[in-house]
Design a protein around this motif. Structure first.
Motif, PDB file in Angstrom:
ATOM      1  N   GLU A 352       0.828  -1.199   0.000  1.00 42.74           N
ATOM      2  CA  GLU A 352       0.000   0.000   0.000  1.00 42.74           C
ATOM      3  C   GLU A 352       0.871   1.261   0.000  1.00 42.74           C
ATOM      4  O   GLU A 352       2.046   1.218   0.384  1.00 42.74           O
ATOM      5  N   PRO A 353       0.311   2.415  -0.430  1.00 40.29           N
ATOM      6  CA  PRO A 353       1.095   3.654  -0.436  1.00 40.29           C
ATOM      7  C   PRO A 353       1.732   3.933   0.923  1.00 40.29           C
ATOM      8  O   PRO A 353       1.097   3.828   1.969  1.00 40.29           O
ATOM      9  N   GLY A 354       3.006   4.282   0.907  1.00 40.47           N
ATOM     10  CA  GLY A 354       3.736   4.570   2.131  1.00 40.47           C
ATOM     11  C   GLY A 354       4.280   3.357   2.841  1.00 40.47           C
ATOM     12  O   GLY A 354       5.160   3.488   3.701  1.00 40.47           O
ATOM     13  N   ALA A 355       3.798   2.176   2.528  1.00 38.65           N
ATOM     14  CA  ALA A 355       4.252   0.951   3.190  1.00 38.65           C
ATOM     15  C   ALA A 355       5.496   0.407   2.487  1.00 38.65           C
ATOM     16  O   ALA A 355       5.881   0.873   1.404  1.00 38.65           O
ATOM     17  N   MET A 356       6.106  -0.602   3.098  1.00 38.57           N
ATOM     18  CA  MET A 356       7.268  -1.208   2.464  1.00 38.57           C
ATOM     19  C   MET A 356       7.374  -2.690   2.818  1.00 38.57           C
ATOM     20  O   MET A 356       6.926  -3.119   3.876  1.00 38.57           O
ATOM     21  N   ARG A 357       7.919  -3.431   1.893  1.00 42.35           N
ATOM     22  CA  ARG A 357       8.305  -4.812   2.130  1.00 42.35           C
ATOM     23  C   ARG A 357       9.509  -4.763   3.053  1.00 42.35           C
ATOM     24  O   ARG A 357      10.483  -4.056   2.778  1.00 42.35           O
ATOM     25  N   ASN A 410       7.051   1.507  -1.273  1.00 43.52           N
ATOM     26  CA  ASN A 410       6.118   2.200  -2.166  1.00 43.52           C
ATOM     27  C   ASN A 410       6.378   3.696  -2.057  1.00 43.52           C
ATOM     28  O   ASN A 410       6.266   4.281  -0.983  1.00 43.52           O
ATOM     29  N   THR A 411       6.721   4.340  -3.167  1.00 45.76           N
ATOM     30  CA  THR A 411       7.019   5.769  -3.175  1.00 45.76           C
ATOM     31  C   THR A 411       5.958   6.587  -3.888  1.00 45.76           C
ATOM     32  O   THR A 411       6.161   7.776  -4.162  1.00 45.76           O
ATOM     33  N   GLY A 412       4.808   5.972  -4.179  1.00 48.93           N
ATOM     34  CA  GLY A 412       3.758   6.669  -4.906  1.00 48.93           C
ATOM     35  C   GLY A 412       2.481   6.767  -4.110  1.00 48.93           C
ATOM     36  O   GLY A 412       2.457   6.571  -2.897  1.00 48.93           O
ATOM     37  N   ASP A 413       1.392   7.062  -4.817  1.00 45.60           N
ATOM     38  CA  ASP A 413       0.095   7.229  -4.159  1.00 45.60           C
ATOM     39  C   ASP A 413      -0.908   6.153  -4.559  1.00 45.60           C
ATOM     40  O   ASP A 413      -2.102   6.271  -4.296  1.00 45.60           O
TER      41      ASP A 413
END
Length: 486
Positions: A352-357, A410-413
């Motif tokens: 999701e936006p703003g999250a990361m693996r 995630n670096t987008g929206d």
């Protein structure tokens, strides 16, 4: 180098498994504990293997109905005019009657900047070795009469990608990928539309199945097979278990007939040589076809060997597998644990936006990943002292060598969706946070000088994906100043 970006392909992974619910039949039972609130399972049941017996859902069409062509794009491909794609909202890899529409994923920046690779002049052939390739774009090989196209990534484009190679292939409605076989194993994920596939093994056993968006097949090296798009067309990603594999080296039945004496063909097929007067005088590769019968049973050919058993199936209805949902995204895995014929292990990951693996590495396999949607960045640490950060968009490929730590942010929206592929018998990964949390606090404190509170706050479960926010200048991620439940 440890990682590169490129236009095509897919794969990254983890031993992502949950113990929060009862496991389906034949599902792996040794599973890493996931975060609180996680639902579902990482693996699907064995019932997803093989022909499903029901018509596929054709709602997700691969047809592109509205698009613009630039001046010169409808001229004969051999004229080879320069195509200015810079002002086109959604460029298409079409020249004259060559190529076909592209339903995506698309990396528009690369496509617009490299029109002669995206829509090749008809006079181009093969790949020129040792040339400087634009980062992120591979050559686009057109089919006949608008039947589709293929573009590939192998060690010619990404020299570090020695374990796996990829091909993005598009078939227009009813078009065929010519009857063929490969020198490497072929794993595939359908990006858009639906196809009918068929194959025969060395025992003369056959299989036929209809697959749709999100489904998977695998054909081992040397196994002859066929692929035909159904009425809405198809686009699919092919991952080969050899980084040097080239789509141009595929063994085609048309070439087999052209390169074998007609007298020998006649003897083998029990006919007269006149039967071969009209065989194609060049490879067909990708070409238009007549519509397949709506009922799969009309083409379900079997001989004395019968059908390939369902528990040895070469297709897997991955689209019907429910994901393992965690805070910040979801994961679902198909690997030889549930799809035994495959040499490739794959996770479909949504961030999701703003999250990361989470930061992790894969102990035994390189990772080849393909971005289906969204924008992301990855930093790879290569021992002892090298690291580099790469930015990715949909249609890009990344490659990360075994044991090199990395994350995917995630670096987008919009959600990032990617395929994470390993050439391995099972998905495995090591979570950095979990490793630190399960190491004696004194050792961690003495080594990297973290405070007692920070060490106590690291969760002891595997997080898989870590939630965040879309303010990418955020630097404080403390959870209410308290330790996260372990």
């Amino acid at each position: 180098m440890a990682s590169y970006t490129g236009l095509l392909a897919a794969c990254l992974a983890a031993t992502l498994i949950s113990t929060s619910a009862a496991a389906p039949a034949s599902m792996p039972t040794t599973q890493a504990a996931g975060p609180p609130g996680a639902t579902g399972q990482l693996y699907g049941p064995e019932t997803l293997e093989g022909p499903g017996g029901e018509p596929v859902d054709t709602a997700d069409s691969a047809i592109v109905s509205h698009y613009d062509l630039v001046p010169g794009q409808q001229e004969e491909a051999d004229i080879g005019l320069y195509l200015d794609l810079s002002a086109v909202r959604s460029p298409q890899p079409i020249r004259g009657t060559n190529g076909g529409t592209d339903p995506g994923p698309q990396n528009l920046m690369y496509e617009k900047a490299n029109p002669d690779l995206y829509a090749r002049p008809g006079t181009d052939a093969g790949d020129v070795r040792n040339a400087k390739w634009p980062m992120g774009l591979s050559t686009n090989r057109p089919g006949l009469n608008g039947a589709g196209f293929a573009r590939q990534q192998n060690t010619d484009e990404l020299p570090a990608a020695t374990a796996m190679a990829g091909v993005d292939m598009r078939l227009s409605p009813h078009a065929y990928r010519e009857l063929h076989w490969h020198s490497a194993g072929e794993w595939s994920y359908i990006l858009n539309g639906s196809v009918r596939v068929g194959a025969m093994d060395d025992l003369g056993q056959t299989t036929y199945d209809d697959l749709t968006t999100g489904d998977v097949w695998f054909f081992p090296a040397g196994m002859p097979h066929s692929i035909q798009a159904l009425g809405e067309g198809a686009e699919f990603l092919l991952v080969f278990d050899d980084g040097s594999f080239s789509e141009d080296a595929t063994a085609l039945v048309s070439e087999l007939f052209l390169r074998t004496p007609k007298q020998v063909l006649a003897k083998d097929l029990k006919t007269d040589i006149s039967a071969f007067d009209n065989i194609p005088q060049d490879e067909l590769y990708i070409f238009p076809g007549t519509p397949a019968p709506a009922n799969l049973s009309a083409q379900n050919i079997t001989g004395p060997g019968g059908a390939i058993p369902k528990n040895q199936a070469y297709t897997y209805h991955f689209s019907d597998q429910q994901p393992y949902v965690v805070p910040g995204g979801s994961v679902k895995i198909v690997d030889p644990t549930t799809f035994p014929v495959s040499t490739i292990s794959v996770a479909l990951v949504t961030i999701e936006p703003g999250a990361m693996r989470e930061i992790h590495w894969h102990p035994t396999s390189d990772e080849w990943n393909f971005f289906i949607a969204g924008n992301a960045r990855i930093t790879i640490f290569q021992a002892p002292q090298a690291s580099q950060t790469f930015d990715y968009a949909e249609g890009d490929v990344g490659y990360i060598s075994a044991t090199e730590s990395h994350y995917i942010e995630n670096t987008g929206d919009v959600p990032v969706v990617l395929l994470e592929c390993l050439r391995a018998p099972k998905f495995t990964d090591i979570s950095v946070a979990q490793w630190l949390s399960l190491t004696p606090p004194q050792v961690v404190k003495d080594t990297i000088h973290l405070s007692d509170q920070v060490i106590a706050n690291i969760p002891k479960y595997k997080q898989y994906i870590i939630p965040g926010n879309t303010n990418y200048t955020t630097t404080n991620f403390t959870v209410n100043g308290n330790a996260t439940p372990s």
